[in-house]
Design a protein around this motif. Structure first.
Motif, short mmCIF file in Angstrom:
data_model
loop_
_atom_site.label_atom_id
_atom_site.label_comp_id
_atom_site.label_asym_id
_atom_site.label_seq_id
_atom_site.Cartn_x
_atom_site.Cartn_y
_atom_site.Cartn_z
N TYR A 129 -90.67 -76.43 131.99
CA TYR A 129 -90.70 -75.53 130.82
C TYR A 129 -91.24 -74.16 131.19
O TYR A 129 -90.66 -73.13 130.82
CB TYR A 129 -91.55 -76.14 129.71
N LEU A 130 -92.33 -74.11 131.94
CA LEU A 130 -92.94 -72.83 132.31
C LEU A 130 -91.99 -72.00 133.18
O LEU A 130 -91.89 -70.78 133.01
CB LEU A 130 -94.26 -73.07 133.04
N TYR A 131 -91.28 -72.67 134.08
CA TYR A 131 -90.36 -71.95 134.97
C TYR A 131 -89.19 -71.34 134.19
O TYR A 131 -88.88 -70.15 134.36
CB TYR A 131 -89.84 -72.89 136.05
N VAL A 132 -88.56 -72.16 133.33
CA VAL A 132 -87.41 -71.67 132.57
C VAL A 132 -87.84 -70.60 131.57
O VAL A 132 -87.14 -69.60 131.35
CB VAL A 132 -86.68 -72.82 131.86
N SER A 133 -89.01 -70.78 130.94
CA SER A 133 -89.49 -69.81 129.95
C SER A 133 -89.69 -68.43 130.54
O SER A 133 -89.47 -67.42 129.87
CB SER A 133 -90.81 -70.31 129.35
N GLU A 134 -90.12 -68.38 131.81
CA GLU A 134 -90.33 -67.08 132.45
C GLU A 134 -89.03 -66.33 132.69
O GLU A 134 -89.02 -65.10 132.83
CB GLU A 134 -91.06 -67.29 133.78
N LEU A 135 -87.91 -67.06 132.76
CA LEU A 135 -86.61 -66.43 133.01
C LEU A 135 -85.98 -65.89 131.73
O LEU A 135 -85.01 -65.12 131.80
CB LEU A 135 -85.66 -67.44 133.65
N LEU A 136 -86.50 -66.28 130.56
CA LEU A 136 -85.91 -65.91 129.28
C LEU A 136 -86.91 -65.12 128.45
O LEU A 136 -88.11 -65.12 128.73
CB LEU A 136 -85.51 -67.18 128.51
#
Length: 376
Positions: A184-191
């Protein structure tokens, strides 16, 4: 039952038959699949210390139950005795409908008597057992269908009424702050901020509402059951969180929707290569519903399953033999519990093994023909 001999001893065959009753599912007032569900639920709850959680009323939902505190331990030990007796009766096929009703009632009453004991997964188990006791072996378990629909309907409506689910704040706080989930933290940083959280929130709300509706219709029920399995396994994969024993409880309740044939299963196999397979299933088949015979050597198939409604070959036949063998699911829960005990102090390893095991089972049993048929 165990009978006495004239010399005061016991017939060993009757003793062995009684001992194997927990692994027998035919010949009771419940459908074999519903009885399987009940047995697995009480095993699961007992493994999670349900017996010892039953206590005297503490902040009860019904204040009148506080009266029992004037007589310490009476409520606790009475319910524990009833729970132990009804679980024993259920496991050993003694008045199974009554045993399921009583066990479910004890679980629900213990929750009503103590607010700290209220957990969705425990309450769902209690209700499933109670409703199973109201079913019979003549009609489909409609009450369990309605319960499952109500669970998802309530879950979706609860989310629809919460602003934090619409804004994504709940999902972000749970996965980002409380769980610190790396995916979640990884994907959230991309969006952009909270976009991924909103997406997950909307998927959860819509999915649960769709399940609540589609499970009610016979035409969409099988597809919905698979959707439930994949949805919650994906959630477990993403969060590595079982929500108590909710995921196991849900998987067990879904067994009530299995349609195990009432007649004998006629199985033909290549004896030279599949004799260990026959021995394995013969060991699991405590109800003696399977009849095995040899396939002719010139036959192009290695396994054939014949029932009243269909004839299946090879892996399609093997899948149904697994599904129609209740002790296969007893074996699965035993494997899951053993993995949990052995790897309890190695959570990452346990999670990896769980994922490999669960997804392998799902992909094998998916009703999809992975191999393309050759053109004739």
């Amino acid at each position: 039952m165990v009978t006495k001999k004239k010399n005061g001893g016991f017939h060993m065959n009757n003793v062995s038959t009684f001992i194997t009753r927990p692994f027998q599912f035919e010949g009771t007032k419940l459908h074999p699949n519903v009885l399987l569900m009940c047995k697995l639920l009480v095993i699961l709850m007992t493994a999670h210390h349900m017996f010892f959680k039953i206590a005297d009323p503490f902040i009860p939902f019904i204040p009148a139950l506080d009266w029992f505190n004037e007589y310490p331990n009476v409520f606790k030990y009475s319910l524990r005795a009833i729970y132990a007796s009804s679980v024993f009766a259920l496991l050993f096929n003694i008045k199974v409908r009554t045993a399921a009703l009583v066990t479910g009632s004890v679980v629900i009453l213990s929750i009503i008597a103590s607010k700290p004991l209220f957990f969705n997964h425990t309450f769902i188990c209690g209700c499933a057992l109670f409703l199973a006791g109201l079913t019979n072996d003549k009609e489909p378990p409609y009450l369990l269908i309605f319960q499952l629909s109500l669970v998802y309907f309530g879950a979706s409506i609860n989310k629809f009424l919460e602003p934090d689910w619409w804004s994504g704040a709940f999902m972000d706080t749970w996965l980002g702050t409380a769980r610190e989930n790396p995916v979640y933290l990884y994907v959230s940083e991309l969006l952009p901020e909270l976009v991924f959280a909103k997406l997950l929130s909307y998927i959860a709300m819509i999915t649960e509402f769709a399940i609540a509706v589609l499970i009610l219709f016979k035409k969409t029920r099988n597809l919905t059951l698979w959707f439930i399995i994949i949805f919650h396994t994906t959630l477990f994969t993403l969060t590595s969180f079982r929500f108590g024993h909710f995921i196991e409880s849900l998987a067990i309740v879904l067994l009530a929707f299995l349609n195990i044939p009432k007649e004998q299963l006629r199985i033909s196999y290549k004896q030279q290569s599949l004799h260990p397979l026959k021995q394995f299933f013969t060991f699991l088949d405590r109800d003696k519903k399977q009849t095995w015979s040899d396939l002719p050597s010139e036959n192009s198939h290695w396994l054939r399953l014949e029932t009243k409604d269909k004839t299946l070959y090879n892996h399609e036949a093997l899948k149904d033999i697994f599904l129609y063998t209740p002790n296969f699911f007893m074996l699965l829960i035993a494997i899951d519990m053993a993995m949990y005990i052995v790897l309890y102090n190695h959570r990452t390893t346990l999670f990896v093994f769980n994922m490999i095991f669960i997804w392998s089972v799902i992909f094998y049993f998916l009703p999809i023909h992975w191999k393309k048929k050759k053109k004739s």
